[in-house]
Enzyme design. Structure first.
Site, mmCIF file in Angstrom:
data_model
loop_
_atom_site.group_PDB
_atom_site.id
_atom_site.type_symbol
_atom_site.label_atom_id
_atom_site.label_comp_id
_atom_site.label_asym_id
_atom_site.label_seq_id
_atom_site.Cartn_x
_atom_site.Cartn_y
_atom_site.Cartn_z
ATOM 1 C CD GLU A 36 -83.247 -39.904 18.874
ATOM 2 O OE1 GLU A 36 -83.655 -39.469 17.793
ATOM 3 O OE2 GLU A 36 -82.099 -40.370 19.018
ATOM 4 C CE LYS B 8 -72.134 -40.872 14.204
ATOM 5 N NZ LYS B 8 -73.299 -41.018 15.088
ATOM 6 C CG ASN C 253 -67.685 -39.205 0.631
ATOM 7 O OD1 ASN C 253 -68.812 -39.611 0.358
ATOM 8 N ND2 ASN C 253 -67.415 -38.500 1.709
ATOM 9 N N GLY C 254 -69.084 -39.062 -2.550
ATOM 10 C CA GLY C 254 -69.970 -38.049 -3.117
ATOM 11 C C GLY C 254 -70.641 -38.567 -4.374
ATOM 12 N NE ARG D 107 -66.773 -40.577 6.181
ATOM 13 C CZ ARG D 107 -67.135 -39.357 6.544
ATOM 14 N NH1 ARG D 107 -67.003 -38.984 7.795
ATOM 15 N NH2 ARG D 107 -67.620 -38.507 5.668
ATOM 16 C CD GLU E 252 -80.286 -45.064 13.850
ATOM 17 O OE1 GLU E 252 -80.250 -44.295 14.799
ATOM 18 O OE2 GLU E 252 -79.661 -44.835 12.790
ATOM 19 C CB CYS F 57 -67.582 -43.102 0.825
ATOM 20 S SG CYS F 57 -68.791 -43.786 -0.307
ATOM 21 C CG HIS G 104 -107.247 -36.905 16.114
ATOM 22 N ND1 HIS G 104 -108.515 -36.384 16.047
ATOM 23 C CD2 HIS G 104 -106.655 -36.319 17.178
ATOM 24 C CE1 HIS G 104 -108.673 -35.485 17.020
ATOM 25 N NE2 HIS G 104 -107.558 -35.443 17.719
ATOM 26 C CE LYS H 65 -80.391 -43.144 18.442
ATOM 27 N NZ LYS H 65 -80.885 -42.241 17.500
ATOM 28 C CD1 TRP I 120 -74.226 -46.363 3.247
ATOM 29 C CD2 TRP I 120 -74.699 -44.903 1.616
ATOM 30 N NE1 TRP I 120 -75.596 -46.176 3.230
ATOM 31 C CE2 TRP I 120 -75.917 -45.289 2.243
ATOM 32 C CE3 TRP I 120 -74.769 -43.998 0.568
ATOM 33 C CZ2 TRP I 120 -77.164 -44.794 1.859
ATOM 34 C CZ3 TRP I 120 -76.019 -43.505 0.170
ATOM 35 C CH2 TRP I 120 -77.193 -43.904 0.824
HETATM 36 O O1 M6R Z 1 -74.414 -35.670 11.525
HETATM 37 P P1 M6R Z 1 -75.832 -35.225 11.661
HETATM 38 O O2 M6R Z 1 -76.217 -34.928 13.067
HETATM 39 O O3 M6R Z 1 -76.173 -34.082 10.739
HETATM 40 O O4 M6R Z 1 -76.694 -36.466 11.184
HETATM 41 C C1 M6R Z 1 -78.079 -36.387 11.060
HETATM 42 C C2 M6R Z 1 -78.697 -37.754 10.929
HETATM 43 O O5 M6R Z 1 -78.219 -38.404 9.796
HETATM 44 C C3 M6R Z 1 -78.427 -38.625 12.162
HETATM 45 O O6 M6R Z 1 -78.869 -38.012 13.329
HETATM 46 C C4 M6R Z 1 -79.140 -39.993 12.015
HETATM 47 O O7 M6R Z 1 -80.515 -39.803 12.032
HETATM 48 C C5 M6R Z 1 -78.696 -40.953 13.125
HETATM 49 N N1 M6R Z 1 -78.178 -42.161 12.532
HETATM 50 C C6 M6R Z 1 -79.802 -41.369 14.028
HETATM 51 O O8 M6R Z 1 -79.348 -42.186 15.062
#
Ligand code: M6R
Length: 615
Positions: A484, A610, A101-102, A27, A491, A2, A507, A488, A75
């Site tokens: 990673e 984000k 927000n929260g 956000r 998402e 948010c 395994h 990527k 969000w």
């Molecule tokens: O702000 P942060 O680095 O703590 O965020 C952690 C994760 O939410 C963040 O890295 C998320 O996995 C990304 N969207 C991945 O690309």
């Protein structure tokens, strides 16, 4: 999660707030809404979906012009992404408007109490209770700020709240517990936002709000108190980047811009941390050398991409310092009763500095007596503020939801911490440290070279747009790189993607291999650890023999892989431990291009936000 904006001044509040929301849409983008105070009353508009829906609504039904207003991009947590659940929420008289927000954990109880007193609530959100409570409290007290303090004392959970009331047309009030809220101070105007990006076009002068504080914004000044009404000490600071840094700068997506910025981000993160003689100087690490020498364990806590940087850091920390290092998902950490004491150094890694899981993990660690060092990209955010020390990454603002440049700079910061630990504990000689630093200083150039050769990777990604699954394999530091790469792809491309340690294939996961299944393999350097290299070359042969389409990421000059690679992506030669800094880049480009080819929103993937400020 948010985005919140508040404004009071002499400009059109609607314009300022809408521009701010645009910058904060990363956000959350389930719905958006605004409220302005004008002509002695309060006018609001809100719409489900992205900000563009609200923009259309405002064209069809314009709001009156006023110079005090608030806005929200959501969000969803409580209640689906509908018009009714969009913020702002109003009281029954339509006098008070609130954005949040929260999560207000005791909202059900408060809602029942309000209903008993005759209030009619029209949404499924936890937020709406606040508008009603504020209206009740304001009718019996001096001002909106006091009403906010009274209400906050009754709320449980994590919340940033921003409110206006038509009875105080030149005031915006905000409150903060656990979720982010920053104040911007301009000439005859003031701003509130979840992130400075919302007001950076107007002022770079900001104030950090502390935990459990209420702020009252007027044109001529800002007053901050605790929830108890006591004046609070404020920490003003200047934002060290400008509006241009938060623009796309000619790129189609923020993600593309942020990928391209990586060589500079890496260089900026090294800047000022190496003296003229090539020695490491980490003045910011305010945990004393004596204390660091006493540490018998390092525990890294982080989420998502930051967690992957922690997994890589473990290899460097253990290899260079010989201190045992655990890496734990922050969301799991405090629930398993981890063993922590004053000899444990906890490293909390976070781009935003607001990730609730990481924040809760570090609070738990500090309660157990551990020292916490934050690695963070966002100045003034909660995680560094609550840590014993912080090493800032200097990636600049990262707007795309998918983390790219933050990851590379987190890696650089982790390597610096590992070297620093080696320096103070005497497990690394000065010349060894200088040699690694020299290698790190060259990495920006190596990333630049990777970026120049990405066209075949983009073409390959486009050709795979119709696939359902992609697997990623790696060994040693290449394993977190594989994780990673898979994250990527999930998402951004919404594809089934999994990362495996290549040695684990036999395994179980090898059963997934079928004809033409794309498998990306990150190959370690053939130099030095050639055993590792040879093993992964065997793994490539095993999957190829079962029909996989092999996409091999290997060092320039590594000829052993050529016979088994259906697609070969070359990366510059780097020391083994530093290879993730170059090997990750093609995977970022690959995921971004696949998302585009599949018609997905690159900067705002579905269901995500984000900054994850709820647990
Ligand atoms: O702000 P942060 O680095 O703590 O965020 C952690 C994760 O939410 C963040 O890295 C998320 O996995 C990304 N969207 C991945 O690309």
């Amino acid at each position: 999660m948010c985005g919140i904006v508040g404004y009071v001044g002499s400009q059109s509040a609607l314009e300022v707030v809408m521009a701010g929301l645009k910058r904060l849409e990363y956000r959350g983008y389930d719905s958006a809404g605004v409220a302005v105070l004008a002509d002695g009353g309060l006018a609001a508009a809100k719409r489900a979906g992205k900000l563009v829906n609200l923009e259309k609504e405002l064209v069809d039904r314009p709001l009156p012009t006023g110079s005090t207003g608030i806005g929200h991009t959501r969000w969803a947590t409580h209640g689906g992404p509908t018009d009714a659940n969009a913020h702002p929420h109003l009281d029954n008289a339509g006098r008070v408007a609130v954005v949040h927000n929260g999560i207000i954990e005791n909202f059900a109880l408060l809602r029942a109490e309000l209903a008993e007193r005759g209030h009619e609530l029209s949404s499924d959100t936890d937020t709406e209770v606040v508008a009603h409570l504020l209206a009740e409290e304001f009718s019996g007290c001096a001002d909106l700020a006091e009403a906010m303090r009274l209400v906050c004392r009754r709320l449980e959970g994590a919340f940033t709240l921003v409110a206006v009331d038509s009875d105080e047309p030149d005031v915006v009030v905000g409150a903060r517990r656990n979720s982010p809220l920053v104040v911007g101070v301009g000439e005859g105007e003031a701003f509130l936002a979840s992130d400075v990006a919302a007001f950076i076009a107007h002022t770079r002068s900001a104030i950090e709000l502390g935990q459990d504080q209420v702020v009252e914004l007027r044109r001529d000044g800002v007053t901050v108190t605790g929830f108890d009404g006591q004046p609070a000490e404020v920490r003003p600071y200047n934002v060290d980047w400008d509006a241009e840094a938060a623009e796309k700068g000619g790129y189609d997506y923020f993600m593309l811009k942020e990928i391209a910025e990586q060589p500079k981000a890496v260089a900026d993160t090294l800047l000022g941390r190496i003296d003229a003689a090539g020695n490491l100087t980490l003045d910011e690490v305010r945990i004393s050398a004596a204390e660091l020498r006493e540490m018998d364990k390092v525990v890294i806590v982080a989420c998502g991409t930051a967690f992957h940087s922690g997994l890589i850091a473990k290899y460097a920390i253990e290899h260079w310092t010989r201190i045992p290092c655990e890496v734990e998902l922050a969301s799991e950490f405090r629930y398993r009763d981890p063993i922590l004491d004053a000899q444990t150094l906890v490293i909390a890694i976070s781009q935003s500095g607001e990730t609730m899981d990481t924040l809760m993990a570090l609070r738990h660690a500090r309660e157990q007596g551990a020292k916490v060092l934050a690695i963070c990209n966002t100045n003034g955010s909660t995680i560094p503020r609550e840590s014993d020390a912080v090493l800032y990454t200097h990636a600049g603002p990262e707007v795309a939801v998918a983390s790219t440049k933050a990851f590379l700079t987190q890696l650089v910061a982790c390597y610096l911490v590992a070297l620093y630990l080696g320096q103070v504990r005497g497990t690394k000689w000065g010349d060894e440290i200088r040699a690694v630093i020299r290698d790190l200083s060259r990495i920006g150039g190596a990333v630049e070279r990777v970026l120049e050769t990405m066209e075949p990777v983009r073409a390959l990604a486009r050709s795979l747009a119709g696939k359902d699954t992609v697997l990623f394999l790696g060994r040693h530091v290449g394993y977190p790189v594989a994780l990673e790469g898979a994250l990527k792809l999930k998402e951004l491309a919404y594809m089934h993607a999994e990362g495996f340690a290549a040695g684990e294939l036999k395994h179980g996961p090898i059963a997934l291999i079928e004809e033409d299944l794309p498998v990306v393999v990150v190959v370690p350097s053939p130099r030095g650890r050639s055993l590792l290299h040879d093993k992964i070359v065997s793994n490539i042969q095993e999957i190829r023999a079962r029909g996989a389409r092999t996409i091999v990421i290997a060092e320039e000059g590594d000829e052993a892989v050529e016979a088994y690679a259906d697609h070969l992506i070359r990366i510059p030669v780097t020391p083994t431990l530093l290879q993730p800094l170059v090997a990750t880049v093609p995977l970022q480009v690959f995921a971004c291009e696949l998302a585009t080819a599949r018609g997905n929103e690159v900067d705002q993937p579905r269901n995500l936000a984000k900054s994850v400020t709820v647990e």
